[in-house]
Structures are given as structure tokens and as C-alpha cells.
Design an enzyme around this catalytic site. Structure first.
Site, short mmCIF file in Angstrom:
data_model
loop_
_atom_site.label_atom_id
_atom_site.label_comp_id
_atom_site.label_asym_id
_atom_site.label_seq_id
_atom_site.Cartn_x
_atom_site.Cartn_y
_atom_site.Cartn_z
N LYS A 56 31.43 32.51 45.97
CA LYS A 56 30.66 33.61 45.38
C LYS A 56 29.45 33.08 44.61
O LYS A 56 28.35 33.64 44.69
CB LYS A 56 31.55 34.43 44.44
CG LYS A 56 32.60 35.26 45.16
CD LYS A 56 33.51 35.99 44.17
CE LYS A 56 34.57 36.80 44.88
NZ LYS A 56 35.48 37.50 43.93
N ALA A 78 33.64 34.44 39.50
CA ALA A 78 35.08 34.32 39.24
C ALA A 78 35.87 35.02 40.34
O ALA A 78 35.37 35.95 40.99
CB ALA A 78 35.43 34.93 37.88
N ASP A 79 37.09 34.55 40.53
CA ASP A 79 37.99 35.23 41.45
C ASP A 79 39.42 35.09 40.93
O ASP A 79 39.83 34.00 40.51
CB ASP A 79 37.91 34.66 42.86
CG ASP A 79 38.67 35.54 43.85
OD1 ASP A 79 38.09 36.55 44.28
OD2 ASP A 79 39.83 35.24 44.15
N THR A 80 40.16 36.21 40.94
CA THR A 80 41.52 36.24 40.41
C THR A 80 42.53 36.42 41.55
O THR A 80 42.35 37.29 42.41
CB THR A 80 41.68 37.36 39.37
OG1 THR A 80 40.74 37.14 38.30
CG2 THR A 80 43.09 37.39 38.79
N GLY A 115 39.80 31.49 39.16
CA GLY A 115 38.83 30.43 39.31
C GLY A 115 37.51 30.89 38.74
O GLY A 115 37.07 32.02 38.99
#
Length: 206
Positions: A56, A78-80, A115
Site C-alpha cells: 500500500k 497500515a494493514d490489519t 503492519g
């Protein structure tokens, strides 16, 4: 110099915007990246969160490349990812997916990985992956049926939003609460400060 610093958030998540605002940070631009988030074969949940946050960030960097208005900006992505063991739960858009996720989470512990990836003005990538352990109570049929009716699960990692009704499902949480919401504030602010972003100047500005 601090006044001219610009932060681009590579996300359209209202939750992440609210969390940054809580820390006194207001992105100059929201630049959500629509990427394929399908896990690779045998990909570990932690690795998925790390990979997607980097992808991203890189996609946002490519999107502003050559635009002088955004030259020298910081980019935060960010990625969850929510998982039970190595099983990665979806970000459901369908009731059936959300129902399956809630039944799986009922009465057991799961992990939430977020992340975060920061692109600095000199185009260096800095990354962290934060891990929080969450335990849900045993959910009754009424709990699940009513929560599905609320719609708060839609598009949320693991099929729930801890900052909403689902907060009442949590028996125990070990680690960062804001990580489960979608952006670990302690680590994010430290990352920004460490790379020269003037977070504290914005506090002084009120």
C-alpha cells in the site's frame, strides 16, 4: 520546516484517521490504495500484514510520483490481519462470512497483527508489525444474531470492530488496544518521531 511537512495516509479508514487525530496528527491527504489482499499460499498472518502495508505504501508513493505538490511527503500505510492459529479471517462484506468468523472466535483467543509502513521523505521504507492477543467470551446465538444485525462487522478484519459493540465480547486483551482498532498509536508515533516528523510541534499548536 516542521510546518511544511506533509503526511499522506494511504488509507480511507475513518478509524485510522480518528486514531491519528487522537495523537494530534492530521494527514494532509488520504490516498486509499485498492489492492488484492488475498493471502499467498501458506503465508503467515504476520507476513501478510507486513507485505500488504508495504504494498500500500509503495502504491501510494507511485501515485504521487512526479507531483511536485507532494514531493518530500511522508507516507503512512497500515494493514490489519486477524487470525486463529495460522487461519486468516476475512474482512467480510457478506453476512455468512461474518457469521462464520464470529462462531470461530467465540470462546477462544485470537491474534491481531497490524503492519505499519512509513515512507520517509528520502524514500526509505520503515516497517513494524504489532501483535495483540485477544480472547472473546463464548458468544450466544443471540449475541451473534444481534451483532450481525448491527452491521458493525462489515469490512472489518475478523468480522468485528472492537471500538463498537464487540468491545463487550472481549474477556482479555494482551498488547495494544489501538492495534486492534487498526493503527497501533505508540509504535506509529515513535516511528514518525524517529524519522523526523514533528509530531510534538502539532501538540504545541493546540
Amino acid at each position: 520546516m516542521a510546518v511544511t511537512q506533509k503526511l499522506i495516509l494511504a488509507s480511507g479508514s475513518p478509524r485510522r484517521v480518528e486514531l491519528l487525530a487522537q495523537a494530534g496528527i492530521e494527514p494532509a491527504r488520504l490516498l486509499p490504495m485498492d489492492l488484492d489482499e488475498t493471502p499467498k499460499r501458506s503465508e503467515h498472518p504476520r507476513s501478510l500484514a507486513r507485505r500488504l502495508s508495504a504494498e500500500k505504501a509503495k502504491a501510494a508513493l507511485a501515485a504521487i510520483n512526479g507531483d511536485p505538490a507532494w514531493e518530500g511527503s511522508y507516507i503512512l500505510a497500515a494493514d490489519t490481519v486477524v487470525c486463529v492459529g495460522r487461519r486468516i479471517l476475512p474482512k467480510p462484506e457478506l453476512v455468512g462470512e461474518a457469521s462464520s468468523a464470529l462462531h470461530l472466535l467465540s470462546g477462544r483467543s485470537h491474534r491481531v497483527y497490524t503492519g505499519i509502513c512509513l515512507v520517509t521523505p528520502d524514500r526509505t521504507l520503515r516497517q513494524k508489525v504489532i501483535d495483540t492477543k485477544v480472547r472473546f467470551k463464548r458468544l450466544s446465538g443471540l449475541d451473534i444474531e444481534s451483532y450481525l444485525a448491527s452491521g458493525q462487522w462489515r469490512g472489518k478484519a475478523g468480522g468485528y470492530a472492537i471500538q463498537g459493540i464487540a468491545g463487550s465480547f472481549v474477556v482479555k486483551l494482551v498488547g495494544s488496544y489501538t492495534n486492534v482498532v487498526g493503527l497501533p498509536l505508540y509504535e506509529t508515533v515513535n516511528l514518525l518521531v524517529g524519522e523526523g516528523y514533528a509530531v510534538h510541534n502539532r501538540w504545541l499548536e493546540g
